[in-house]
Design an enzyme around this catalytic site. Structure first.
Site: not given
Ligand code: NDP
Ligand code: 2IT
Length: 447
Positions: A92, A113, A116, A128, A167-168, A211, A242, A379
């Site tokens: 997952k 992961q 976590k 992943k 997603g991520d 998250t 997100n 999830s």
């Molecule tokens: P999104 O794609 O929704 O948003 C990512 C954000 O971070 C955007 O504002 C983006 O800017 C910025 N960003 C991405 N890459 C970079 C970079 N290299 N340098 C600077 N800014 C950057 O992703 P999420 O919000 O889903 O994910 C954000 C973080 O949280 C990640 O590390 C992800 O692994 C982690 N995460 C996500 C989960 C989820 O459920 N979605 C769960 C747990 C952890 P721009 O639009 O300009 O690229």
């Molecule tokens: O980093 C993370 O935990 C995620 N991107 C969410 C993974 C999931 O299966 O919901």
């Protein structure tokens, strides 16, 4: 051999076998360094080769993703899925679409992961995936064609009881929808093979918020345990995706003032508090750059360069963008500005020197494995609802999420204490996550 030698030996092997994968090495080293006391008390883990096995993915899949762009040109991206550990449940973990995605990125994320997911208390293993595809500036049709091509290869490796992606970065509800549609078309199966689905076709209420909300539930526990609360605090959040948006929403609901958010180009500083309605409109609906925020709120400031956000004075810092976004220098700046707590919404956003700086300055620090587990936890709740063929209300899922985050804090804090690292949640999260997976691996023999 003493436990330190075992750890050094495994780390040497990881570096040698996975050359050119520095992010993966960084993630492994942090976990291994947390385990010396565990191995001292539980030599059977060493005898069963748990460490050597846990750092080696069960399976890694790399594949070609061909698609045709709107100009009729053939494009080729690379797809990845790492099925890291299935000791406690089906693999997952999310899919990331970003030009920086490579084997090292996918493996560091997959490795984290495992632990976590174990911390959530739910039966999910670690995996992943993703692609070096860049969704920015792509048309709706290009996104759909890419997602369809991606899943046309990946479908044979995943399944509701096998491996359940989500997603991520760069993958949200829209992309999950296109992938789910294609999976269903190829296999004829209507199951919970992906999570983060839309509400009309098997998605769970609260997954979008999970998250970010979970991060704040965890932060709140950590603050309370240290005689503090979120109310009245000034918060800076990197990212505007997100995780960042829903962390901001819950922080505001709890009475905090969120003054800054960013994207990869720059950041917005709005001392009166970020207007989240505007932020959602720009990011979720229009899919525009954060700089356009000042068109709606001319008094807010936009600054180029995303790292400048950490120079803003705040009580609480929530890195919610990407890995290694905070180095030692930026962490020192936060410390100088009097930050009291840092909680990681992104995966591994703080470099090792940054973590050290927070800890030496007695800044409360919530590591990503524990603090951002709310997303994957919901999830797993989506998987439960899909299996049962029913849907829980927003309030039911939110209450379960809160419970899970409160439990993760307690477990993490307790493990740190039990193993002699009182207050160190990095050690606590690594130890508590490891123990569950290691015990399952031990029981299942050498597989
Ligand atoms: P999104 O794609 O929704 O948003 C990512 C954000 O971070 C955007 O504002 C983006 O800017 C910025 N960003 C991405 N890459 C970079 C970079 N290299 N340098 C600077 N800014 C950057 O992703 P999420 O919000 O889903 O994910 C954000 C973080 O949280 C990640 O590390 C992800 O692994 C982690 N995460 C996500 C989960 C989820 O459920 N979605 C769960 C747990 C952890 P721009 O639009 O300009 O690229
Ligand atoms: O980093 C993370 O935990 C995620 N991107 C969410 C993974 C999931 O299966 O919901």
């Amino acid at each position: 051999m003493d436990q330190q030698q075992v750890i050094t030996g495994v780390m040497e092997q990881v570096t040698k076998r996975n050359s050119g994968e520095p992010l993966f090495h960084q993630a492994v080293l942090e976990v291994l360094e947390s385990l010396d006391q565990v191995l001292k008390r539980r030599p059977e883990y060493v005898e069963a080769g748990i460490l050597a096995r846990i750092v080696e993915p069960e399976r890694q899949i790399t594949f070609r993703v061909p698609w045709v762009d709107d100009q009729g040109r053939v494009q080729v991206n690379r797809g990845f899925r790492v099925q890291f550990n299935s000791a406690i449940g089906p693999y997952k973990g999310g899919l990331r679409f970003h030009p920086s995605v490579n084997q090292s990125v996918v493996k560091f994320l997959g490795f984290e992961q495992i632990f976590k997911n174990a911390l959530t208390g739910l039966p999910i293993g670690g995996g992943k995936g993703g692609s070096d595809f860049d969704p920015k500036e792509k048309s709706e049709n290009e996104i759909m064609r890419f997602c369809q091509s991606f899943i046309t290869e990946l479908y044979r490796h995943i399944g509701a009881d096998v491996d359940v992606p989500a997603g991520d970065i760069g993958v949200g509800g829209r992309e999950i929808g296109y992938m789910y549609g294609q999976y269903k078309r190829i296999t004829g199966l209507y199951g919970g093979v992906l999570t983060g689905k839309g509400l009309p076709y098997g998605g769970s209420l609260t997954r979008t918020e999970a998250t970010g909300y979970g991060l704040i539930y965890f932060l709140d526990e950590m603050l309370k345990a240290n005689g503090q609360t979120l109310a009245g605090k000034t918060v800076v959040i990197s990212g505007s995706g997100n995780v960042a948006i829903y962390a901001a929403e819950k922080a505001q609901q709890n009475g905090a003032l969120v003054v800054a958010m960013s994207d990869s180009n720059g950041y917005i500083y709005d001392p009166n508090g970020i207007n989240l309605g505007t932020m959602k409109q720009i990011k979720e609906i229009e899919r525009k750059r954060i700089s356009t925020y000042t068109e709606y709120h001319p008094k807010a400031e936009y600054h180029e360069g995303f790292q400048g956000i950490w120079s803003i004075k705040c009580d609480i810092a929530l890195p919610c963008a990407t890995q290694n976004e905070l180095d030692g220098k930026l962490a020192a700046q936060l410390a100088e500005n009097g930050v009291i707590a840092v909680a990681e919404g992104a995966n591994m956003p703080s470099m090792p020197e940054a973590i050290k700086t927070f800890q030496t300055n007695k800044i409360l620090f919530a590591p990503s494995k524990a603090a951002n587990a709310g997303g994957v936890a919901v999830s797993a709740l989506e998987m439960s609802q899909n299996s049962m063929r029913l849907s829980w209300t927003f309030e039911e899922v939110d209450a379960k999420l809160k419970d899970i985050m409160v439990n993760i804090y307690a477990k993490t804090n307790m493990a740190a204490w039990e193993y002699g690292y009182e207050g160190n949640l990095v050690k606590g999260a690594n130890i508590a996550g490891f123990l569950k997976v290691a015990n399952a691996m031990l029981a299942q023999g050498i597989v």
